[in-house]
Design a protein around this motif. Structure first.
Motif, short mmCIF file in Angstrom:
data_model
loop_
_atom_site.label_atom_id
_atom_site.label_comp_id
_atom_site.label_asym_id
_atom_site.label_seq_id
_atom_site.Cartn_x
_atom_site.Cartn_y
_atom_site.Cartn_z
N THR C 49 0.80 -1.23 0.00
CA THR C 49 0.00 0.00 0.00
C THR C 49 0.83 1.28 0.00
O THR C 49 0.63 2.18 -0.83
CB THR C 49 -0.96 0.00 1.21
OG1 THR C 49 -1.89 -1.09 1.05
CG2 THR C 49 -1.72 1.31 1.32
N THR C 53 0.88 3.83 -3.18
CA THR C 53 0.24 5.14 -3.09
C THR C 53 1.26 6.27 -3.27
O THR C 53 1.01 7.25 -3.97
CB THR C 53 -0.48 5.31 -1.73
OG1 THR C 53 0.46 5.07 -0.67
CG2 THR C 53 -1.64 4.34 -1.61
N THR C 186 -5.31 2.25 -3.38
CA THR C 186 -4.84 0.98 -3.94
C THR C 186 -5.94 0.30 -4.75
O THR C 186 -5.66 -0.36 -5.75
CB THR C 186 -4.33 0.01 -2.84
OG1 THR C 186 -5.43 -0.37 -2.00
CG2 THR C 186 -3.24 0.65 -2.00
#
Lengths: 260, 260, 260, 260, 260, 260
Positions: C49, C53, C186
């Motif tokens: 994640t 990101t 995500t």
């Protein structure tokens, strides 16, 4: 290239004074650094094999070329041999720092061609990493020699001529650790080692190298597919000869060829 | 060996949750870590070549074997390329610490077979040194997996099948840096790179690698004897295929053969 | 400020050649470095994640401003998450060295504004420490850019606009780790992650962060007071939008304002 | 919580003997570590401000709670102030090692709650990084206290009560370095400092903090938007009071609340 | 104590095999580590003096006691001699790591008494620091020998008997670096060094030791108040004798006296 | 030499402003750095003894000479005392970095004579190693003061006058750790410590110092052959007097004698 000298005393840095080194640097910027290891070499091999052989080859290369030879760094990266008593190892990060500092010391004095003659496969990776680190530091410190500095790693046991002789004498019984070729050189150098020589059972085959426990499990007596009982002192003299011939030629290229 | 999966999404560690990894570890202790570099690749090659290719090969090997693939470590040891804008390098001591920490993280969770797929020659020495350091730390920390831990470095560009294809397609114009084989893969992965392709003058021949200033003096446009203009995206697909085939087989041996 | 580009391919350092970077530096001294982490994100969140990101926001900021974006450093300081399988962490001292080396590489080429877009709270302290270390080294090495070098850390998830949107969408169910806002991005980036989404029991409340065992005891499923099941891909698009808008404006000030 | 003591002599670790510490640990696992810095504090402020204030707050918190107070670590991370004579700074990597070693020393004896009272913003990042490193080492060494070990950083000048008082007394003339609030405490502690107090021209506004040369260019006299001439010893007494009250309560929660 | 051996070959670790070391450890836990330096020794002295003398004394002590002698670490901390060509120095932090790693290697095998015979004053501080670091690591790693591990530094040139002989032979012309006593031993070991001997002007007096430039300014030819021209090989034999006698007795106490 | 000052406030760096230090440097390049330790001092001695005494001596030397005194570094190398609760130790490599950084900070400002007044034998080796490392870095960084930089370690308890007084007052009951001489100074400085004084049984004799477990086994109550019950505050005043007299004279030579 200074040219051949009568005895190794003339090219051992340990036996020079600093004004002699100062003079030497006026005509030659090259230097040989022998690098060994102190680690198990099977049930009959000497723990100092890698340092003894690297130093012997280095001194003979020095004698033939007149290039200075520093003392041997007798301790190298032998973490995977730590499962056997007597092995003394520098962690990779430590050996990296050692080679780095030695290169920087030499570069500070104006040496521009550092030729490391190495006797131990386990040193190769770390030594190459150390060279890269040293080039950076030499530049960061603004050393006069930084731009011209070149380091080269020469593993005597990987010289094609040495490998060819090993194949000729031992075939696939040369193996990969505690090999008859390196043991042969130690017999030539230290006759007392002859007493340890004896027939050995078939060695465990060479496998990949991981940690010390894994290594000992795979290679219970420390050998990797080798039969050191085949070694003789006379073989050792031949290995010294071919290794020194090969490396002296390589060193000559390194010093004289601007593209080397 | 978990076996082939339909898409790379299934084996990308980044897209897994921790309970999925926990489940995975019940049947497989292997993991693939792609390792690249961010460095000049000649006047027409992409700076990300080594990370892009390593990651692509890793994902394809993962897809075929079902073995988890971690994110790529995109920065490697590229000190000698620092003379060219855009190169980002970790010093050897830093990369050593990175690989060490990543191996230790994985070993802590019970991974026992760490398979590093590498796209950059300059990483080899330091990565091997890091493995040796990591085995020691795993034992020192008393990790349950310490005794069983094995790390392997797989350089896709040195797989015999990949080298054979390069020889077949490019002969001695493959060279040693910014090679058409690696550039071909990037063309396959990123079609926009096609726009950079153009005929280039004869490259400076590959020479030894020392510091960044020396490197740039020897290789003024960054290439080492290579002709990347020969590369095509279609070649790239073939390189990916042969590299993935070779490394998947190698990984299978690594995971299944207790002697590997 | 180079200005907006049509596609992210134009600003990805990985897809540039070194002469293109050389040209770029004639008009812009700024560069974006995405920094993520590879760590557990609760029972349904992706381990990647923070890297996914950070990279996505960075690329979007790059696209809007024309500022170069380096590859993401996908591994960060995640020691406290090591109690969950799949987490890969660099020790603080290691991450410090990584950021230090990357900044120094860039500064050597003449980059003077290093803008790190970060996706993980655990990286903040170490990254700031690394900046301080890097300024010192740049000066010690006498880099031409040393006096003008500035580094800035931008945590997209702490941009007021992003925090405002999270509050609006999730209220106090945003929480502090494995938050719906980051999970939403995500989902937007990787639709396959949708399959993991499911209702979750009330998360353990966010508490202070100490060692990995303590963390797992406090947060048995890895979440800190968050409800990632609220996340949707459409939310993710909005978070990307507001984060990119906020950080593009911040970057512009950083590059153009001599007082920034 | 041991409870209030009559004089600070009773809680200064420096004045305890080891059997007294052994006894103390039977009922309390908490300890306070004051952390300061030795750096310029504007044209009229004392170079020792951060260490003097941290130690004074720590001793007062110790007096009220009966929790042991270690000696102050008077040198911190002040790289950005090195452009001003008298500043003494530890590099981030060094301070990280210092805090790491101090935490590990205390954890070895069974201390489980390490409460660092800090007087310098520049220490925050590195200290947090050090905590993360220390948790890992405590576990790696198998310390009995490893699982229970918790470290907390308390910056007295960021306690809401202290910030409120500064706002009330100084408004936006509090600034960000060499602030009247911290100078006030030093006046209270060391009356001789009064002699340095004098009206000062408007300070350069607070800006971002980068390297030492950049810092001095932005803040020619060392102040960041502050007006230390507003400080009085009487204010200092009030700041000590509110900071100690706030931190004593915070420490109590840290020691007594199993969720803290 | 194993007792005297006929030749040094019997106690050189380099010439032992690992099973021989395993056997040795059943009756003796002691080992001798010679430590030297590679540094200028005045206009007529050998650069290897400190390593040659340390190794010679160590081998003679080993021969008399039967205690194993490892290879010499020929590079030590000689930063202050770097102003003279030929000096090769490890930085203090590097030598600290070397000694640390060597002690840890030996402790892992069960050696409990590490006796370092040192030939260079500049190594003393760093070696003692390394011992302290090594004790900690041995415990942290949970080595079986950790509790019983003892290291001792023996500087042969500071043995009262050696100092007495130097005073008797040379009075205040012994000086403090490139002393006739150490040069004498090298003449005894390497007759070729005799050729360098010649009368020298009065040496600069010994002064405090700071950095390399300061050292060379104070001691333009490298000597510190010494007159090495007084040395003879016959003196060298006497120094070897008294040093070996003194250190053998000291080693015996170290091995046999539980309070040593 | 600035000359005597009325109160220690005038020479405490902590109480100076940076412009005052700038002025000071126009006439004096010397500075005193007190170095202590935080470690057990027997059943009745204060854990802070070494820092308290070093700081007190340093301030008195500063008062008599007018030379600036930095804050005390209260944590030193006390690994061997870690078996006793309350001891806080920096590992040798950490203390080396601390002293290195402090010297470099001072050298950057133009200080050329760094006089470390030390209160703890365990710091000696590491501090000397740090000086050697610092000289190298000062040169590598190209500091203007590098060539003139000199560091000196002064251990107050080893000043002949202090040792003479101890012999006179305590004979062989002075011992080697938790000595009556150092305890006496703490009694003089902190009258509350008087309450801990009591008759003690015969101390274990001083022995060699190895690891913490070994130390505690040899010296169960922490003392090494000392009888601190003999100490009085009045003695402490005399020790402060003789130590300050001796070190002030030594400092004067260090600052004024170009050969010092």
């Amino acid at each position: 290239m200074p040219g051949p000298v009568a005895s190794s005393a003339a090219i051992r840095l340990q036996l020079r004074s600093w004004p002699e080194v100062e003079d030497y640097l006026k005509t030659c910027k090259g230097v040989i650094v022998p690098l060994g290891s102190t680690e198990q070499h099977g049930p009959t091999g000497a723990i100092g094999t890698d340092a003894l052989t690297a130093e012997a080859v280095a001194l003979e290369v020095g004698r033939r070329t007149g290039v200075l030879v520093t003392p041997v760094q007798a301790f190298g990266m032998a973490e995977h041999h730590l499962g056997f008593p007597g092995t003394m190892s520098l962690q990779p990060a430590t050996l990296l720092a050692v080679i780095h500092d030695l290169v920087l010391s030499l570069a500070r004095h104006g040496f521009e061609r550092i030729y490391v003659i190495n006797g131990h496969g386990g040193n190769i990776a770390t030594t190459k990493a150390a060279f890269a680190q040293a080039y950076g530091t030499a530049a960061d410190r603004g050393l006069a020699s930084a731009g011209a500095l070149r380091c080269k790693l020469a593993n005597w046991f990987m010289a094609p001529e040495a490998m060819g002789l090993a194949r000729e004498l031992y075939g696939d019984r040369e193996g990969h650790h505690a090999t008859p070729s390196e043991i042969a050189i130690t017999l030539q150098l230290e006759p007392s080692l002859e007493a340890k020589q004896r027939p050995l059972p078939e060695a465990a085959p060479a496998g990949p190298i991981h940690g010390p426990d894994d290594f000992r499990r795979r290679h219970p007596d420390g050998r990797m597919g080798s039969d050191p009982s085949l070694a003789t002192a006379e073989h050792g003299a031949r290995f010294l000869e071919v290794a020194a011939t090969a490396l002296a030629a390589d060193l000559e290229r390194f010093l004289l060829d601007p593209q080397a």
